[in-house]
Design a protein around this motif. Structure first.
Motif, PDB file in Angstrom:
ATOM      1  N   MET A   1       0.845  -1.188   0.000  1.00 19.59           N
ATOM      2  CA  MET A   1       0.000   0.000   0.000  1.00 19.59           C
ATOM      3  C   MET A   1       0.887   1.246   0.000  1.00 19.59           C
ATOM      4  SD  MET A   1      -3.292   0.846   0.691  1.00 19.59           S
ATOM      5  CE  MET A   1      -4.184   2.233   1.254  1.00 19.59           C
ATOM      6  N   VAL A   2       0.586   2.175  -0.888  1.00 22.63           N
ATOM      7  CA  VAL A   2       1.364   3.403  -0.956  1.00 22.63           C
ATOM      8  C   VAL A   2       0.585   4.558  -0.337  1.00 22.63           C
ATOM      9  CG1 VAL A   2       2.587   2.679  -3.049  1.00 22.63           C
ATOM     10  CG2 VAL A   2       0.580   4.164  -3.240  1.00 22.63           C
ATOM     11  N   THR A   3       1.330   5.557   0.084  1.00 21.35           N
ATOM     12  CA  THR A   3       0.750   6.807   0.541  1.00 21.35           C
ATOM     13  C   THR A   3       1.416   7.938  -0.217  1.00 21.35           C
ATOM     14  OG1 THR A   3       2.338   6.951   2.354  1.00 21.35           O
ATOM     15  CG2 THR A   3       0.197   5.976   2.872  1.00 21.35           C
ATOM     16  N   LEU A   4       0.692   9.027  -0.364  1.00 16.88           N
ATOM     17  CA  LEU A   4       1.225  10.225  -1.011  1.00 16.88           C
ATOM     18  C   LEU A   4       1.444  11.281   0.061  1.00 16.88           C
ATOM     19  CD1 LEU A   4      -1.024  10.572  -4.190  1.00 16.88           C
ATOM     20  CD2 LEU A   4       1.074   9.252  -3.899  1.00 16.88           C
ATOM     21  N   ARG A   5       2.611  11.925  -0.009  1.00 19.77           N
ATOM     22  CA  ARG A   5       2.918  13.015   0.920  1.00 19.77           C
ATOM     23  C   ARG A   5       3.302  14.238   0.108  1.00 19.77           C
ATOM     24  NH1 ARG A   5       6.461   9.546   5.231  1.00 19.77           N
ATOM     25  NH2 ARG A   5       4.800   8.098   5.772  1.00 19.77           N
ATOM     26  N   PRO A   6       2.879  15.421   0.553  1.00 25.31           N
ATOM     27  CA  PRO A   6       3.194  16.641  -0.201  1.00 25.31           C
ATOM     28  C   PRO A   6       4.700  16.801  -0.424  1.00 25.31           C
ATOM     29  CG  PRO A   6       1.565  17.106   1.482  1.00 25.31           C
ATOM     30  CD  PRO A   6       2.051  15.703   1.729  1.00 25.31           C
ATOM     31  N   TRP A   7       5.029  17.384  -1.563  1.00 21.26           N
ATOM     32  CA  TRP A   7       6.420  17.628  -1.966  1.00 21.26           C
ATOM     33  C   TRP A   7       7.090  18.568  -0.968  1.00 21.26           C
ATOM     34  CZ3 TRP A   7       8.550  14.929  -5.789  1.00 21.26           C
ATOM     35  CH2 TRP A   7       9.830  15.297  -6.205  1.00 21.26           C
ATOM     36  N   THR A   8       8.334  18.269  -0.605  1.00 25.89           N
ATOM     37  CA  THR A   8       9.087  19.129   0.314  1.00 25.89           C
ATOM     38  C   THR A   8      10.448  19.463  -0.292  1.00 25.89           C
ATOM     39  OG1 THR A   8      10.240  17.365   1.508  1.00 25.89           O
ATOM     40  CG2 THR A   8       8.014  17.966   2.293  1.00 25.89           C
ATOM     41  N   ASN A   9      11.137  20.367   0.344  1.00 27.10           N
ATOM     42  CA  ASN A   9      12.459  20.765  -0.116  1.00 27.10           C
ATOM     43  C   ASN A   9      13.439  19.585  -0.133  1.00 27.10           C
ATOM     44  OD1 ASN A   9      14.020  22.980  -1.105  1.00 27.10           O
ATOM     45  ND2 ASN A   9      15.196  22.879   0.791  1.00 27.10           N
ATOM     46  N   GLU A  10      13.228  18.636   0.758  1.00 27.26           N
ATOM     47  CA  GLU A  10      14.117  17.466   0.847  1.00 27.26           C
ATOM     48  C   GLU A  10      13.936  16.485  -0.322  1.00 27.26           C
ATOM     49  OE1 GLU A  10      12.286  18.546   3.667  1.00 27.26           O
ATOM     50  OE2 GLU A  10      14.086  19.686   4.163  1.00 27.26           O
ATOM     51  N   ASP A  11      12.983  16.723  -1.203  1.00 27.58           N
ATOM     52  CA  ASP A  11      12.681  15.779  -2.280  1.00 27.58           C
ATOM     53  C   ASP A  11      13.410  16.072  -3.590  1.00 27.58           C
ATOM     54  OD1 ASP A  11      10.933  14.350  -0.607  1.00 27.58           O
ATOM     55  OD2 ASP A  11       9.333  15.789  -1.003  1.00 27.58           O
ATOM     56  N   LEU A  12      14.266  17.076  -3.603  1.00 24.02           N
ATOM     57  CA  LEU A  12      15.010  17.414  -4.822  1.00 24.02           C
ATOM     58  C   LEU A  12      15.770  16.203  -5.368  1.00 24.02           C
ATOM     59  CD1 LEU A  12      16.105  19.392  -6.940  1.00 24.02           C
ATOM     60  CD2 LEU A  12      17.841  20.085  -5.263  1.00 24.02           C
ATOM     61  N   TRP A  13      16.364  15.396  -4.516  1.00 28.77           N
ATOM     62  CA  TRP A  13      17.124  14.219  -4.953  1.00 28.77           C
ATOM     63  C   TRP A  13      16.292  13.314  -5.861  1.00 28.77           C
ATOM     64  CZ3 TRP A  13      15.585   9.244  -4.181  1.00 28.77           C
ATOM     65  CH2 TRP A  13      14.560   9.038  -3.244  1.00 28.77           C
ATOM     66  N   LEU A  14      14.994  13.230  -5.589  1.00 32.16           N
ATOM     67  CA  LEU A  14      14.119  12.345  -6.350  1.00 32.16           C
ATOM     68  C   LEU A  14      14.008  12.811  -7.804  1.00 32.16           C
ATOM     69  CD1 LEU A  14      12.267   9.879  -6.346  1.00 32.16           C
ATOM     70  CD2 LEU A  14      10.425  11.373  -5.507  1.00 32.16           C
ATOM     71  N   LEU A  15      13.979  14.109  -8.025  1.00 33.25           N
ATOM     72  CA  LEU A  15      13.935  14.621  -9.398  1.00 33.25           C
ATOM     73  C   LEU A  15      15.223  14.283 -10.138  1.00 33.25           C
ATOM     74  CD1 LEU A  15      12.189  18.076  -8.972  1.00 33.25           C
ATOM     75  CD2 LEU A  15      11.227  15.926  -9.820  1.00 33.25           C
ATOM     76  N   HIS A  16      16.359  14.377  -9.453  1.00 30.10           N
ATOM     77  CA  HIS A  16      17.621  14.006 -10.101  1.00 30.10           C
ATOM     78  C   HIS A  16      17.637  12.515 -10.445  1.00 30.10           C
ATOM     79  CE1 HIS A  16      19.732  17.813  -9.898  1.00 30.10           C
ATOM     80  NE2 HIS A  16      19.253  17.971  -8.679  1.00 30.10           N
ATOM     81  N   GLU A  17      17.060  11.690  -9.583  1.00 27.42           N
ATOM     82  CA  GLU A  17      17.018  10.235  -9.813  1.00 27.42           C
ATOM     83  C   GLU A  17      16.038   9.840 -10.916  1.00 27.42           C
ATOM     84  OE1 GLU A  17      18.788   7.620  -8.376  1.00 27.42           O
ATOM     85  OE2 GLU A  17      20.036   9.218  -7.560  1.00 27.42           O
ATOM     86  N   THR A  18      15.033  10.658 -11.162  1.00 27.19           N
ATOM     87  CA  THR A  18      14.036  10.330 -12.181  1.00 27.19           C
ATOM     88  C   THR A  18      14.254  11.153 -13.452  1.00 27.19           C
ATOM     89  OG1 THR A  18      12.455  11.859 -11.119  1.00 27.19           O
ATOM     90  CG2 THR A  18      12.300   9.513 -10.546  1.00 27.19           C
ATOM     91  N   LEU A  19      14.127  12.454 -13.362  1.00 29.99           N
ATOM     92  CA  LEU A  19      14.230  13.310 -14.546  1.00 29.99           C
ATOM     93  C   LEU A  19      15.649  13.416 -15.089  1.00 29.99           C
ATOM     94  CD1 LEU A  19      11.875  16.196 -13.409  1.00 29.99           C
ATOM     95  CD2 LEU A  19      11.291  14.113 -14.665  1.00 29.99           C
ATOM     96  N   GLY A  20      16.624  13.089 -14.260  1.00 30.00           N
ATOM     97  CA  GLY A  20      18.012  13.090 -14.700  1.00 30.00           C
ATOM     98  C   GLY A  20      18.519  11.726 -15.122  1.00 30.00           C
ATOM     99  N   ASN A  21      17.634  10.741 -15.157  1.00 28.15           N
ATOM    100  CA  ASN A  21      17.997   9.356 -15.461  1.00 28.15           C
ATOM    101  C   ASN A  21      17.558   9.003 -16.885  1.00 28.15           C
ATOM    102  OD1 ASN A  21      17.899   6.526 -15.752  1.00 28.15           O
ATOM    103  ND2 ASN A  21      17.597   6.228 -13.567  1.00 28.15           N
ATOM    104  N   PRO A  22      18.490   8.712 -17.797  1.00 26.86           N
ATOM    105  CA  PRO A  22      18.120   8.419 -19.190  1.00 26.86           C
ATOM    106  C   PRO A  22      17.099   7.278 -19.319  1.00 26.86           C
ATOM    107  CG  PRO A  22      20.485   8.708 -19.007  1.00 26.86           C
ATOM    108  CD  PRO A  22      19.942   8.705 -17.603  1.00 26.86           C
ATOM    109  N   ALA A  23      17.212   6.242 -18.513  1.00 30.23           N
ATOM    110  CA  ALA A  23      16.265   5.126 -18.605  1.00 30.23           C
ATOM    111  C   ALA A  23      14.864   5.559 -18.197  1.00 30.23           C
ATOM    112  CB  ALA A  23      16.737   3.961 -17.730  1.00 30.23           C
ATOM    113  N   MET A  24      14.759   6.401 -17.186  1.00 28.56           N
ATOM    114  CA  MET A  24      13.449   6.858 -16.715  1.00 28.56           C
ATOM    115  C   MET A  24      12.812   7.839 -17.713  1.00 28.56           C
ATOM    116  SD  MET A  24      12.896   5.659 -13.355  1.00 28.56           S
ATOM    117  CE  MET A  24      11.554   6.683 -12.993  1.00 28.56           C
ATOM    118  N   MET A  25      13.644   8.542 -18.468  1.00 27.99           N
ATOM    119  CA  MET A  25      13.142   9.571 -19.378  1.00 27.99           C
ATOM    120  C   MET A  25      13.103   9.118 -20.833  1.00 27.99           C
ATOM    121  SD  MET A  25      12.258  11.989 -17.410  1.00 27.99           S
ATOM    122  CE  MET A  25      12.079  13.400 -18.499  1.00 27.99           C
ATOM    123  N   GLU A  26      13.294   7.836 -21.066  1.00 28.06           N
ATOM    124  CA  GLU A  26      13.325   7.289 -22.426  1.00 28.06           C
ATOM    125  C   GLU A  26      12.105   7.682 -23.242  1.00 28.06           C
ATOM    126  OE1 GLU A  26      13.277   2.919 -24.633  1.00 28.06           O
ATOM    127  OE2 GLU A  26      13.338   3.022 -22.449  1.00 28.06           O
TER     128      GLU A  26
END
Length: 162
Positions: A1-26
């Motif tokens: 089961m997943v939960t959603l939590r509002p975006w925070t300043n500490e979540d910047l790393w997640l954008l680098h891991e997703t939007l900065g990842n060639p496989a994720m952005m294929e």
């Protein structure tokens, strides 16, 4: 089961891991630059429509919905990304369903759309499994200046037969 939590300043790393990842952005026009990621992070912080996806005490991805104009109508658009190491476990479908419920609670726009690339089998399956209806292929601009063929998936947020 997943939960959603509002975006925070500490979540910047997640954008680098997703939007900065060639496989994720294929299927999404390629990786974003550091500057683009930082601008997107600032937009996420200033809004209330983006969330981190959690499974227990672990961040597994992001999801959200936002307003857009589509075919002369104000609608919501949804999107989600699950980190590769957590893929294939149904987490994206759970996140999509959670986004649907949040958008439904807004009672503002009748339709929520998602626009996965026609070649992105996993995201199209998420839409199908989350209850969206495929309205067919369309040309969709993402990112700005990059056109791709997408499926236009939609769900009626005001429907009473859920």
């Amino acid at each position: 089961m997943v939960t959603l939590r509002p975006w925070t300043n500490e979540d910047l790393w997640l954008l680098h891991e997703t939007l900065g990842n060639p496989a994720m952005m294929e299927h999404l026009g390629g990786v974003e630059s550091v500057e683009q990621i930082e601008r997107r992070h600032a937009r996420f912080l200033s809004g209330r429509d983006m969330f981190t996806v959690w499974e227990g005490d672990t961040v597994v991805g992001s999801a959200g919905f936002w307003e857009r104009r589509w075919r002369d109508q104000d609608v919501y658009e949804a999107g989600w990304m699950i980190l590769t190491k957590y893929a294939g476990r149904g987490l994206a479908t759970q996140a999509a369903r959670a986004v649907i419920e949040l958008a439904r609670e807004e009672r503002k726009h009748r339709y929520l759309h998602a626009f996965p690339n026609v070649e992105n089998k996993a995201s199209n399956a998420v839409c199908r499994n989350a209850g969206f209806s495929n309205l067919g292929e369309c040309a969709f601009e993402y990112p700005q200046g990059h056109w791709m063929r997408c499926n236009d998936w939609s769900i009626d947020l005001f429907a009473t037969d859920r």
